[in-house]
Structures are given as structure tokens and as C-alpha cells.
Design an enzyme around this catalytic site. Structure first.
Site, short mmCIF file in Angstrom:
data_model
loop_
_atom_site.label_atom_id
_atom_site.label_comp_id
_atom_site.label_asym_id
_atom_site.label_seq_id
_atom_site.Cartn_x
_atom_site.Cartn_y
_atom_site.Cartn_z
N THR A 56 -20.74 -75.56 -80.50
CA THR A 56 -19.96 -74.65 -81.33
C THR A 56 -18.67 -74.30 -80.60
O THR A 56 -18.62 -74.32 -79.38
CB THR A 56 -20.75 -73.37 -81.65
OG1 THR A 56 -21.86 -73.69 -82.47
CG2 THR A 56 -19.92 -72.35 -82.39
N ASP A 72 -15.64 -72.94 -85.88
CA ASP A 72 -15.74 -74.21 -86.58
C ASP A 72 -16.93 -74.13 -87.54
O ASP A 72 -17.60 -73.11 -87.65
CB ASP A 72 -15.91 -75.37 -85.60
CG ASP A 72 -17.27 -75.33 -84.92
OD1 ASP A 72 -17.62 -74.29 -84.34
OD2 ASP A 72 -18.00 -76.33 -84.98
N ARG A 74 -19.42 -76.84 -87.94
CA ARG A 74 -20.40 -77.91 -87.72
C ARG A 74 -21.67 -77.33 -87.12
O ARG A 74 -21.62 -76.60 -86.13
CB ARG A 74 -19.84 -78.99 -86.80
CG ARG A 74 -20.89 -80.03 -86.38
CD ARG A 74 -20.29 -81.12 -85.51
NE ARG A 74 -19.40 -81.99 -86.28
CZ ARG A 74 -18.77 -83.04 -85.77
NH1 ARG A 74 -18.93 -83.35 -84.48
NH2 ARG A 74 -17.99 -83.79 -86.53
N LYS A 88 -20.31 -69.47 -89.54
CA LYS A 88 -20.65 -68.90 -88.24
C LYS A 88 -20.04 -67.53 -88.00
O LYS A 88 -20.25 -66.94 -86.94
CB LYS A 88 -20.21 -69.86 -87.13
CG LYS A 88 -20.83 -71.25 -87.23
CD LYS A 88 -20.38 -72.15 -86.12
CE LYS A 88 -20.97 -73.54 -86.28
NZ LYS A 88 -20.55 -74.46 -85.22
N GLY A 102 -25.04 -70.98 -80.78
CA GLY A 102 -26.41 -71.15 -80.32
C GLY A 102 -27.30 -71.63 -81.45
O GLY A 102 -26.87 -72.39 -82.32
N SER A 185 -19.77 -74.70 -76.77
CA SER A 185 -19.53 -75.92 -76.01
C SER A 185 -18.07 -76.33 -76.01
O SER A 185 -17.63 -77.04 -75.11
CB SER A 185 -20.39 -77.06 -76.58
OG SER A 185 -20.10 -77.25 -77.96
N ASP A 222 -14.59 -81.72 -78.43
CA ASP A 222 -16.00 -81.45 -78.20
C ASP A 222 -16.80 -82.09 -79.33
O ASP A 222 -16.51 -81.85 -80.51
CB ASP A 222 -16.26 -79.94 -78.15
CG ASP A 222 -17.73 -79.62 -78.06
OD1 ASP A 222 -18.43 -80.25 -77.24
OD2 ASP A 222 -18.20 -78.75 -78.82
N SER A 225 -18.63 -79.68 -81.86
CA SER A 225 -17.82 -78.90 -82.79
C SER A 225 -17.11 -79.86 -83.74
O SER A 225 -16.75 -80.97 -83.36
CB SER A 225 -16.79 -78.05 -82.04
OG SER A 225 -17.42 -77.26 -81.06
#
Length: 299
Positions: A56, A72, A74, A88, A102, A185, A222, A225
Site C-alpha cells: 500500500t 492508492d 490496489r 483505503k 496492512g 510498502s 512499488d 501499490s
């Protein structure tokens, strides 16, 4: 004599046992060190516990007249994309929102529980506005109670009578109040954008654009994400602007529209002829309204 021997025993035990707080993971850490030495000395690498990746990119910053949060969309299950448009940014109070990284279930249920507690607190305090530090204290106490087993890394943002606030909350319960923060991340890529472009007394437009750039940096650097950028603006005047899909860098619909499919691939109605049509009733017979017994309700 007995007191002297007891003092000697206590001193001996103090030397043998580690000083400070007593943690239960001392033996585990010693085994990890042994495994690390064994894997470095031998060609066959042993198994070592790996850090869990949140997958994330969530950010938050304070500007002149409020707070801007971004995330984001995803959601991943291991190495697979489970949801391309996951929300999120969670609601806590009319003036407080929270980004979660998480485990999706942990972040959603944790924020739902704290949101309910804030509602009850407002009712008991004659409807006064919720404080951001109150939400932070509730979240950190709950996460610390479960010792990190609730995988919820949060970026809390809101405005109250004390001004705009942004907090970062780790799964073990540690918190920090910062002018801008990133988690997940993709946090390193987003933090590089913040450290380059953030300044005090930013306008709302500058803050929103900086948040978008930070989330895009996480999306493109990343693997955990991706998809779109969600932005939430919380202002000091009490208004909130939630923008779902503020930036859609991976929109493939224009590419699909540009592809011209042959009309031969479209199967129209009537292409396949019907040779025969036959109706057979059920072997045990059908059920009609006459078979239904209606009884009056007791009043």
C-alpha cells in the site's frame, strides 16, 4: 547470614538475567541470530523470517488551512491483485479520516470500531466536536493491547479547535505527530516526493498536487501499490472533499476503445437455428397456490 546469602543470590540472578524489561522473544531472537550465522557460513541458505509487506501507499500532510490525505486503490492477496478499486481512506468522524495499510479486514474493522466509540463520546459530551488526539489515543491503545497482531498501519488526519493534525500509527501502538508522513510498502518513494516538495503554509491546491505526486510515485515504483489515486481534503471550516479516482494513470478503457474488433466475431440472435422445442413437466408435479396453507397471525 541468611540476608547476606540472599543478597549474593539476588546479585547472581541479576547478572544471569537480562536487565530492563522482560520480553518473551529473547530466545526467538537468539535463534534468529544463530540461523543468520548458519546461513552466511554455509552455501545452503536457511529459512529466515521475512517482514510482511503491506502492499500500500498512504500519505498525509498538513497545509495552511487543513489536512490532505491520499491513498492508492490496489488490494493484494500475496502476489495477486485482489481488488483494483479498494477504498483505503476510512471515516472516523465528520472532521477526522484515516488511511489504512496492512490487512484490509483489520484496517476496516479497527476504524469502524473507533468511529463507533467516537460517536458515543460525542453523544456523551453534548455533541462537541471530536478531537484528533482522542482518536489517536483510542487507536494506539487498541493496537497496543493486541501487541501488533492486528495488522493496521494508519495515517490519521483531521482538524479540530487546536488546528490541523496528522498522526502516524504503527501496528504495535507507537505514534508520532508529523507535518507530513507516509506508510506502506510504497512509503519510501512517496517520502522522497514529500521531502522534496513540502513547505510550510502550502495552499490547498499545492497540497493536493503534492499528495497526488507522492501516491503516483508509490504506484509506479512499488509492485504492491497500483490502480488509482484517492484524495481526501479536510478543511478547518468543517468541510470535507473526498475524491475517489482523482488520478487514474492505469485507465485501459481508451486503449480498448481504440481496438477495432471484426464484426464477424459478434454472434447475433438467430444465427443458431432451433431444431426442436419441447416442454416436460416435473416428475413430482408442480406446486401451486392451492397447495399453500395460510394461517392467521396471532395478535
Amino acid at each position: 547470614m541468611s540476608e547476606f546469602t540472599n543478597n549474593q543470590k539476588s546479585q547472581r540472578n541479576a547478572k544471569e538475567e537480562p536487565s530492563g524489561f522482560s520480553f518473551d522473544h529473547i530466545h526467538r531472537n537468539a535463534m534468529i541470530e544463530q540461523m543468520t550465522k548458519a546461513s552466511s557460513s554455509s552455501s545452503n541458505s536457511s529459512y529466515l523470517p521475512q517482514a510482511t509487506k503491506t502492499g500500500t501507499t498512504i500519505v498525509g500532510l498538513v497545509y495552511k488551512d487543513g489536512v490532505v490525505l491520499g491513498a492508492d486503490t490496489r488490494a493484494t492477496g500475496g502476489s495477486e491483485v485482489a481488488d483494483k478499486n479498494c477504498e483505503k481512506i476510512h471515516y472516523l468522524a465528520p472532521n477526522i479520516y484515516c488511511c489504512g495499510a496492512g490487512t484490509a479486514a483489520d484496517t476496516e474493522k479497527t476504524t469502524e470500531l473507533i468511529s463507533s466509540q467516537l460517536d458515543l463520546l460525542r453523544l456523551n459530551s453534548e455533541g462537541s466536536q471530536s478531537r484528533v488526539v482522542t482518536a489517536c489515543t483510542m487507536l494506539k491503545r487498541m493496537l497496543f493491547r493486541y501487541q501488533g497482531h492486528i495488522s493496521a498501519a494508519l495515517v490519521l488526519g483531521g482538524c479540530d479547535v487546536q488546528g490541523p493534525h496528522v498522526y502516524q500509527i504503527y501496528p504495535h501502538g507507537s505514534t508520532g505527530k508529523l507535518p507530513y508522513t507516509t506508510m506502506g510498502s510504497g512509503s519510501l518513494a512517496a517520502m522522497s516526493v514529500f521531502e522534496t516538495g513540502w513547505a510550510e503554509d502550502m495552499t490547498e491546491e499545492e497540497g493536493v498536487e503534492l499528495v497526488k505526486r507522492a501516491i503516483l510515485a508509490g504506484i509506479f515504483n512499488d509492485l504492491g501499490s497500483g490502480s488509482n489515486v484517492d484524495v481526501c481534503v479536510i478543511r478547518m471550516d468543517g468541510t470535507v472533499a473526498m475524491s475517489r479516482g482523482a488520478v487514474q494513470p492505469n485507465n485501459v478503457q481508451p486503449l480498448r476503445d481504440a481496438i477495432k474488433r471484426s464484426d464477424m466475431l459478434n454472434m447475433r440472435s438467430g444465427v443458431t437455428s432451433v431444431l426442436r422445442s419441447e416442454f416436460k413437466p416435473h416428475v413430482f408435479g408442480g406446486v401451486t397456490l392451492a397447495d399453500v396453507t395460510v394461517t392467521e397471525m396471532e395478535t
